[in-house]
Design a protein around this motif. Structure first.
Motif, PDB file in Angstrom:
ATOM      1  N   UNK A 151      -5.969 -49.645 -37.525  1.00  0.00           N
ATOM      2  CA  UNK A 151      -7.392 -49.876 -37.732  1.00  0.00           C
ATOM      3  C   UNK A 151      -8.168 -49.421 -36.499  1.00  0.00           C
ATOM      4  N   UNK A 152      -9.382 -48.977 -36.720  1.00  0.00           N
ATOM      5  CA  UNK A 152     -10.210 -48.488 -35.618  1.00  0.00           C
ATOM      6  C   UNK A 152     -10.781 -49.653 -34.820  1.00  0.00           C
ATOM      7  N   UNK A 153     -11.067 -49.407 -33.564  1.00  0.00           N
ATOM      8  CA  UNK A 153     -11.778 -50.352 -32.678  1.00  0.00           C
ATOM      9  C   UNK A 153     -11.026 -51.656 -32.449  1.00  0.00           C
ATOM     10  N   UNK A 154      -9.702 -51.619 -32.540  1.00  0.00           N
ATOM     11  CA  UNK A 154      -8.923 -52.836 -32.304  1.00  0.00           C
ATOM     12  C   UNK A 154      -8.141 -52.664 -31.004  1.00  0.00           C
ATOM     13  N   UNK A 155      -8.552 -53.390 -29.974  1.00  0.00           N
ATOM     14  CA  UNK A 155      -7.931 -53.242 -28.659  1.00  0.00           C
ATOM     15  C   UNK A 155      -6.797 -54.247 -28.498  1.00  0.00           C
ATOM     16  N   UNK A 156      -5.788 -54.111 -29.322  1.00  0.00           N
ATOM     17  CA  UNK A 156      -4.594 -54.940 -29.201  1.00  0.00           C
ATOM     18  C   UNK A 156      -3.431 -54.088 -28.722  1.00  0.00           C
ATOM     19  N   UNK A 157      -3.351 -52.884 -29.250  1.00  0.00           N
ATOM     20  CA  UNK A 157      -2.347 -51.919 -28.815  1.00  0.00           C
ATOM     21  C   UNK A 157      -3.084 -50.668 -28.331  1.00  0.00           C
ATOM     22  N   UNK A 158      -2.695 -50.161 -27.174  1.00  0.00           N
ATOM     23  CA  UNK A 158      -3.257 -48.913 -26.666  1.00  0.00           C
ATOM     24  C   UNK A 158      -2.548 -47.778 -27.397  1.00  0.00           C
ATOM     25  N   UNK A 159      -3.054 -47.475 -28.594  1.00  0.00           N
ATOM     26  CA  UNK A 159      -2.377 -46.512 -29.460  1.00  0.00           C
ATOM     27  C   UNK A 159      -2.309 -45.110 -28.866  1.00  0.00           C
ATOM     28  N   UNK A 160      -3.386 -44.586 -28.261  1.00  0.00           N
ATOM     29  CA  UNK A 160      -3.261 -43.254 -27.654  1.00  0.00           C
ATOM     30  C   UNK A 160      -2.169 -43.194 -26.585  1.00  0.00           C
ATOM     31  N   UNK A 161      -2.077 -44.239 -25.757  1.00  0.00           N
ATOM     32  CA  UNK A 161      -1.043 -44.251 -24.716  1.00  0.00           C
ATOM     33  C   UNK A 161       0.346 -44.334 -25.328  1.00  0.00           C
ATOM     34  N   UNK A 162       0.478 -45.146 -26.383  1.00  0.00           N
ATOM     35  CA  UNK A 162       1.771 -45.279 -27.069  1.00  0.00           C
ATOM     36  C   UNK A 162       2.221 -43.944 -27.652  1.00  0.00           C
ATOM     37  N   UNK A 163       1.330 -43.290 -28.376  1.00  0.00           N
ATOM     38  CA  UNK A 163       1.703 -42.014 -28.992  1.00  0.00           C
ATOM     39  C   UNK A 163       1.900 -40.928 -27.935  1.00  0.00           C
ATOM     40  N   UNK A 164       1.135 -41.023 -26.842  1.00  0.00           N
ATOM     41  CA  UNK A 164       1.316 -40.061 -25.756  1.00  0.00           C
ATOM     42  C   UNK A 164       2.677 -40.186 -25.102  1.00  0.00           C
ATOM     43  N   UNK A 165       3.134 -41.429 -24.891  1.00  0.00           N
ATOM     44  CA  UNK A 165       4.455 -41.623 -24.288  1.00  0.00           C
ATOM     45  C   UNK A 165       5.562 -41.161 -25.229  1.00  0.00           C
ATOM     46  N   UNK A 166       5.371 -41.433 -26.536  1.00  0.00           N
ATOM     47  CA  UNK A 166       6.365 -40.960 -27.505  1.00  0.00           C
ATOM     48  C   UNK A 166       6.463 -39.438 -27.472  1.00  0.00           C
ATOM     49  N   UNK A 167       5.318 -38.776 -27.400  1.00  0.00           N
ATOM     50  CA  UNK A 167       5.321 -37.312 -27.360  1.00  0.00           C
ATOM     51  C   UNK A 167       5.964 -36.789 -26.081  1.00  0.00           C
ATOM     52  N   UNK A 168       5.698 -37.475 -24.980  1.00  0.00           N
ATOM     53  CA  UNK A 168       6.282 -37.027 -23.710  1.00  0.00           C
ATOM     54  C   UNK A 168       7.806 -37.144 -23.727  1.00  0.00           C
ATOM     55  N   UNK A 169       8.302 -38.205 -24.354  1.00  0.00           N
ATOM     56  CA  UNK A 169       9.758 -38.405 -24.398  1.00  0.00           C
ATOM     57  C   UNK A 169      10.431 -37.554 -25.469  1.00  0.00           C
TER      58      UNK A 169
END
Length: 296
Positions: free
Chosen positions: A98-116
Motif C-alpha cells: 500500500x502507498x504512504x505506509x511507513x512500516x517497511x522501507x520498501x525501496x531500501x528492501x528491494x534495493x538490497x535484494x537487487x544488490x544481492x
C-alpha cells in the motif's frame, strides 16, 4: 502445451481482459490472443467466454486454473533447484503493498535484494483496493508477497506475520471547534464528517469496528486511498479522521484529540500463501524484510 501458454492463460484469467493481460505480460495483445487460441485448440475446448463487453472463464477454464498455477510453480521449483546448484539465483517476485505506509522501507528492501541478487526480477503492485485486494491477489497466485493489514481472523490460505502495530489517533484541523475540547467520546463524533480510506483497507476496518461496538453511526464524507492526502484534507477543514501517528507527525496544522478508554491500533503484516511453497527468489526477499521494518 507450453509454459508460456499457461502464463498467458493465468494473466487473462487474473485480469479478465486480454488488453490488461498483455500489459501485465509486456507483450502485444495479439500475442496473448494467439497463445490462448493455441491452448484452446490443444485442449479441444473454450477456456474463456468473450463478448464485446467482458471476458469470463468457462467451466473448463475454471478447472484448468489451479492446475495451471501448480504446473508453473513446479516449473519454477525445478528452475530454482538448478540455479541453486549453479550459485545463481534467478526468478520473479510479485510484491504487493500500500502507498504512504511507513512500516517497511520498501525501496531500501528491494534495493538490497537487487544488490544481492541482480538476476531476480521484482514486480511491484501498489494496492488500489486496499488490503482486501492484496489478500485476494495472494490467494489467486497473482502475488507472492504482500505487505497488508489483515483482520483478526486471517483468511484461510494466507500465512501472515505481524511486522508492526501503529496507533491510530483522532485528528482535526487546528482551527476546528473540536480542537478546543480536552477529551471526547466516540458518541461526540456522530455528526462530524470523516475523512477515511475506502472499505477494504485495514485502518478503515479498525475504525468501523470501534464505532459499531460503541453503537455510534458515523458519516464518512470523503474516501481517499492515501494517508498523506487524508491528512491534508483534514488540515484544510474538510473533515476529521483517525490517522496513523506517523502521518500526524509529518503534517503541520493538525490537532490530536484524546478519547479516554478508546485505543485503536492498526497492524501491518507480511503475507504469503500457505498453500504454495515460496520460490528461492521469494525466500531471498523474505530473508531481508526484518532489516527494513521501520515502526515496531
Amino acid at each position: 502445451m507450453e509454459l508460456r501458454q499457461l502464463e498467458h492463460f493465468l494473466a487473462v484469467a487474473g485480469e479478465l481482459s486480454f488488453t490488461r493481460a498483455a500489459r501485465r505480460l509486456h507483450v502485444v495483445q495479439s500475442g496473448v490472443s494467439a497463445a490462448i487460441r493455441s491452448l484452446e485448440r490443444e485442449l479441444g475446448c473454450a477456456l474463456f467466454e468473450r463478448t464485446s463487453q467482458q471476458v469470463r472463464l468457462t467451466g473448463a477454464g475454471a478447472a484448468l486454473l489451479p492446475e495451471a498455477r501448480a504446473t508453473l510453480h513446479a516449473a519454477q521449483a525445478a528452475q530454482d533447484a538448478v540455479r541453486a546448484a549453479q550459485d545463481t539465483l534467478r526468478g520473479t517476485v510479485n510484491v504487493g503493498a500500500m502507498a504512504s505506509v511507513e512500516v517497511v522501507d520498501l525501496p531500501a528492501l528491494l534495493g538490497q535484494l537487487h544488490a544481492r541478487h541482480p538476476a531476480i526480477d521484482v514486480r511491484l503492485r501498489l494496492a488500489t483496493t486496499g488490503s482486501a485486494g492484496l489478500a485476494h491477489a495472494l490467494l489467486s497466485g497473482d502475488l507472492d508477497v504482500a505487505f497488508l493489514s489483515l483482520p483478526e481472523r486471517k483468511p484461510a490460505g494466507i500465512d501472515a506475520r505481524e511486522l508492526a502495530t501503529v496507533p491510530l489517533v483522532l485528528v482535526v484541523s487546528a482551527a476546528h471547534p473540536l480542537a478546543e475540547r480536552g477529551e471526547l467520546a466516540l458518541a461526540d463524533l456522530a455528526g462530524e464528517p470523516f475523512v477515511d480510506f475506502p472499505p477494504g483497507y485495514g485502518n478503515r476496518e479498525v475504525v468501523d469496528r470501534a464505532f459499531a461496538a460503541a453503537g455510534v453511526v458515523r458519516r464518512v464524507a470523503l474516501e481517499v486511498p492515501d494517508i498523506d492526502m487524508g491528512a491534508a484534507l483534514v488540515r484544510h477543514g474538510l473533515g476529521i479522521a483517525f490517522l496513523p501517528a506517523f502521518a500526524v507527525a509529518r503534517t503541520p496544522g493538525l490537532h490530536v484529540l484524546e478519547i479516554p478508554g478508546t485505543v485503536l491500533r492498526w497492524s501491518m503484516h507480511l503475507g504469503t500463501s500457505s498453500t504454495r511453497r515460496p520460490s528461492a527468489a521469494v525466500g531471498a526477499l523474505l530473508d531481508l524484510v526484518d532489516l527494513h521494518v521501520i515502526a515496531r
